[in-house]
Enzyme design. Structure first.
Site, PDB file in Angstrom:
ATOM      1  N   ARG A  85      33.822  37.770  50.513  1.00 43.57           N
ATOM      2  CA  ARG A  85      34.579  39.019  50.419  1.00 43.57           C
ATOM      3  C   ARG A  85      33.581  40.111  50.066  1.00 43.57           C
ATOM      4  O   ARG A  85      32.920  40.058  49.024  1.00 43.57           O
ATOM      5  CB  ARG A  85      35.677  38.903  49.356  1.00 43.57           C
ATOM      6  CG  ARG A  85      36.540  40.170  49.186  1.00 43.57           C
ATOM      7  CD  ARG A  85      37.725  39.875  48.268  1.00 43.57           C
ATOM      8  NE  ARG A  85      38.587  41.037  48.040  1.00 43.57           N
ATOM      9  CZ  ARG A  85      38.578  41.768  46.936  1.00 43.57           C
ATOM     10  NH1 ARG A  85      37.744  41.489  45.937  1.00 43.57           N
ATOM     11  NH2 ARG A  85      39.403  42.797  46.808  1.00 43.57           N
ATOM     12  N   ASN A 162      41.004  47.483  47.328  1.00 46.96           N
ATOM     13  CA  ASN A 162      40.892  46.653  46.134  1.00 46.96           C
ATOM     14  C   ASN A 162      41.764  47.187  44.997  1.00 46.96           C
ATOM     15  O   ASN A 162      41.750  48.388  44.702  1.00 46.96           O
ATOM     16  CB  ASN A 162      39.431  46.625  45.654  1.00 46.96           C
ATOM     17  CG  ASN A 162      39.229  45.729  44.454  1.00 46.96           C
ATOM     18  OD1 ASN A 162      39.339  44.512  44.546  1.00 46.96           O
ATOM     19  ND2 ASN A 162      38.944  46.326  43.296  1.00 46.96           N
ATOM     20  N   GLU A 163      42.556  46.291  44.387  1.00 52.14           N
ATOM     21  CA  GLU A 163      43.353  46.610  43.181  1.00 52.14           C
ATOM     22  C   GLU A 163      43.915  48.028  43.251  1.00 52.14           C
ATOM     23  O   GLU A 163      43.575  48.894  42.433  1.00 52.14           O
ATOM     24  CB  GLU A 163      42.484  46.413  41.937  1.00 52.14           C
ATOM     25  CG  GLU A 163      41.965  44.984  41.819  1.00 52.14           C
ATOM     26  CD  GLU A 163      41.064  44.738  40.602  1.00 52.14           C
ATOM     27  OE1 GLU A 163      40.865  45.675  39.807  1.00 52.14           O
ATOM     28  OE2 GLU A 163      40.568  43.598  40.459  1.00 52.14           O
ATOM     29  N   HIS A 229      44.623  38.834  41.743  1.00 49.60           N
ATOM     30  CA  HIS A 229      43.379  38.700  40.991  1.00 49.60           C
ATOM     31  C   HIS A 229      43.720  38.123  39.621  1.00 49.60           C
ATOM     32  O   HIS A 229      44.610  38.644  38.938  1.00 49.60           O
ATOM     33  CB  HIS A 229      42.678  40.051  40.859  1.00 49.60           C
ATOM     34  CG  HIS A 229      42.185  40.593  42.164  1.00 49.60           C
ATOM     35  ND1 HIS A 229      41.496  41.781  42.270  1.00 49.60           N
ATOM     36  CD2 HIS A 229      42.264  40.093  43.426  1.00 49.60           C
ATOM     37  CE1 HIS A 229      41.178  41.993  43.543  1.00 49.60           C
ATOM     38  NE2 HIS A 229      41.647  40.979  44.255  1.00 49.60           N
ATOM     39  N   TYR A 231      42.590  37.281  35.987  1.00 51.03           N
ATOM     40  CA  TYR A 231      41.702  37.423  34.840  1.00 51.03           C
ATOM     41  C   TYR A 231      42.510  37.155  33.573  1.00 51.03           C
ATOM     42  O   TYR A 231      43.110  36.087  33.441  1.00 51.03           O
ATOM     43  CB  TYR A 231      41.033  38.804  34.851  1.00 51.03           C
ATOM     44  CG  TYR A 231      40.069  38.995  36.002  1.00 51.03           C
ATOM     45  CD1 TYR A 231      38.846  38.342  36.036  1.00 51.03           C
ATOM     46  CD2 TYR A 231      40.387  39.824  37.076  1.00 51.03           C
ATOM     47  CE1 TYR A 231      37.950  38.504  37.093  1.00 51.03           C
ATOM     48  CE2 TYR A 231      39.499  40.000  38.143  1.00 51.03           C
ATOM     49  CZ  TYR A 231      38.290  39.336  38.138  1.00 51.03           C
ATOM     50  OH  TYR A 231      37.411  39.499  39.182  1.00 51.03           O
ATOM     51  N   GLU A 258      40.256  37.305  43.554  1.00 55.64           N
ATOM     52  CA  GLU A 258      39.212  37.417  42.526  1.00 55.64           C
ATOM     53  C   GLU A 258      39.641  36.593  41.321  1.00 55.64           C
ATOM     54  O   GLU A 258      40.832  36.530  40.992  1.00 55.64           O
ATOM     55  CB  GLU A 258      39.028  38.857  42.045  1.00 55.64           C
ATOM     56  CG  GLU A 258      38.308  39.791  42.975  1.00 55.64           C
ATOM     57  CD  GLU A 258      38.064  41.153  42.309  1.00 55.64           C
ATOM     58  OE1 GLU A 258      38.057  41.222  41.038  1.00 55.64           O
ATOM     59  OE2 GLU A 258      37.889  42.135  43.036  1.00 55.64           O
ATOM     60  N   TRP A 287      34.625  35.866  41.593  1.00 48.72           N
ATOM     61  CA  TRP A 287      33.892  37.100  41.281  1.00 48.72           C
ATOM     62  C   TRP A 287      32.775  36.759  40.319  1.00 48.72           C
ATOM     63  O   TRP A 287      33.022  36.217  39.253  1.00 48.72           O
ATOM     64  CB  TRP A 287      34.820  38.137  40.647  1.00 48.72           C
ATOM     65  CG  TRP A 287      34.120  39.453  40.489  1.00 48.72           C
ATOM     66  CD1 TRP A 287      33.320  39.831  39.453  1.00 48.72           C
ATOM     67  CD2 TRP A 287      34.111  40.538  41.432  1.00 48.72           C
ATOM     68  NE1 TRP A 287      32.806  41.088  39.679  1.00 48.72           N
ATOM     69  CE2 TRP A 287      33.285  41.544  40.889  1.00 48.72           C
ATOM     70  CE3 TRP A 287      34.709  40.755  42.671  1.00 48.72           C
ATOM     71  CZ2 TRP A 287      33.048  42.749  41.538  1.00 48.72           C
ATOM     72  CZ3 TRP A 287      34.477  41.952  43.316  1.00 48.72           C
ATOM     73  CH2 TRP A 287      33.652  42.939  42.750  1.00 48.72           C
TER      74      TRP A 287
END
Length: 337
Positions: A85, A162-163, A229, A231, A258, A287
């Site tokens: 990516r 992205n995001e 994503h 996290y 991610e 990531w």
């Protein structure tokens, strides 16, 4: 005019009509979701044009900030990844990744037998980050570089932005995502399109989860995949499993675009992320390869873009349980099998 002559003319007309129909290229014979144009979505799964499931096992690479590190494509492939990516810029926060540069990136991906997910990073945290731009601005960028991607539907996935929302104004995510996807489709994009979740990609408000069906249904091709994503919101297996299975049970395509082993907002459960995605046959993209800023340097998979110097995160990601070495399979567009 005799019946024989009329019959001959009708026969000739039918022959011409059939010939013209047969001459229609596959790419225009129907929507990409129902023809083998390239990478596509079928029954909630990402597939290649031959109908083979393609499970992404990839690495995020920060190209826009390190444009000279093109050797990274070969190095990422050498670690066993089947995808990369790539961070691009629309020119709003960083130097624009132009047509010629995108062409070069596509060539690197193909030369190194990787499926490329290309993403615009300038949208990160829109609504909360003053510097971020909207999905509509990102869509305009994709129109500017469209010539570099035409005919590459087998090799390229377009990740619009992205995001694309932070933790404010995220309620606009559904309408803005539908509009951006529509703009690309109206312009002729037939690629699989990837859309990121709001809330800095983590969708803790479940905005993407609750509106995914409406967004998916708005794409006439059905060639759309959602990206979460993971996290600090995803600190336990139960949370990881609950989110991913909500999409699988709905028949909607999802992957983890991610994730890391640690983050400033909490301690993500990387073992659960990698284990549950493997169990469900879903993709993941770690990531990131290298070059993170000092405050999150622990997310580097290798030190200083050196493939011979894996970090502890890199060792876990590439060589640990459910990691790249254990689960990655090359796309059949390259392997032929």
């Amino acid at each position: 005019m005799t019946k024989t002559r009329i019959g001959a003319l009708l026969a000739a007309a039918v022959a011409v009509l059939l010939a013209s129909l047969l001459a229609v290229p596959a790419a225009f014979a129907g929507p990409p979701g129902t023809t083998a144009v390239g990478l596509r979505i079928s029954d909630g799964r990402l597939q290649e044009s031959n109908g083979n499931d393609f499970v992404i096992r990839g690495v995020n690479h920060p190209h826009a900030w390190y444009t000279g590190e093109t050797q990274s494509f070969a190095d990422i492939k050498a670690q066993g990844a089947n995808s990369v990516r790539v961070v691009l810029s629309s020119g709003d926060q960083w130097t624009e990744t132009g047509v010629a540069e995108v062409e070069s990136i596509v060539a690197e991906c193909k030369a190194n037998r990787l499926i490329c997910v290309l993403e615009v990073h300038d949208t990160t945290g829109y609504g909360e980050s003053a510097a971020a731009v909207s999905l509509d601005v990102a869509a305009d960028y994709w129109l500017r570089v469209q010539s570099a991607l035409e005919g590459e539907e087998d090799h390229i996935i377009v990740n619009i932005g992205n995001e694309p929302f932070g933790n404010t104004t995220y309620q606009q995510w559904t309408a803005d995502t539908q509009a951006a996807v529509g703009k690309l489709r109206d312009a002729g994009y037939e690629h699989t399109i990837m859309v990121d979740a709001p809330n800095w990609g983590q969708d803790w408000t479940h905005t993407m989860r609750d509106n995914a069906q409406a967004v998916y249904d708005s794409d006439p091709t059905g060639n759309l995949i959602f990206s979460i994503h993971m996290y600090g919101v995803y600190t336990s297996e139960s949370v990881v499993r609950d989110y991913l299975t909500s999409f699988v049970n709905a028949g909607l395509p999802i992957l983890v675009g991610e994730f890391g082993h640690n983050h400033s907002d909490g301690d993500p459960d990387e073992d659960a992320i990698m284990g549950v995605t493997t169990e469900l046959g879903l993709g993941y993209i770690g990531w990131s390869w290298s070059g993170n800023s000092s405050e999150v340097a622990y997310l580097d998979l290798v030190n200083g873009f050196d493939p011979g110097s894996l970090t502890s995160w890199g060792e876990r990601f590439f060589n640990g349980p459910d990691g790249i070495a254990e689960t990655s399979e090359e796309a059949t567009i390259y392997s032929g099998s």
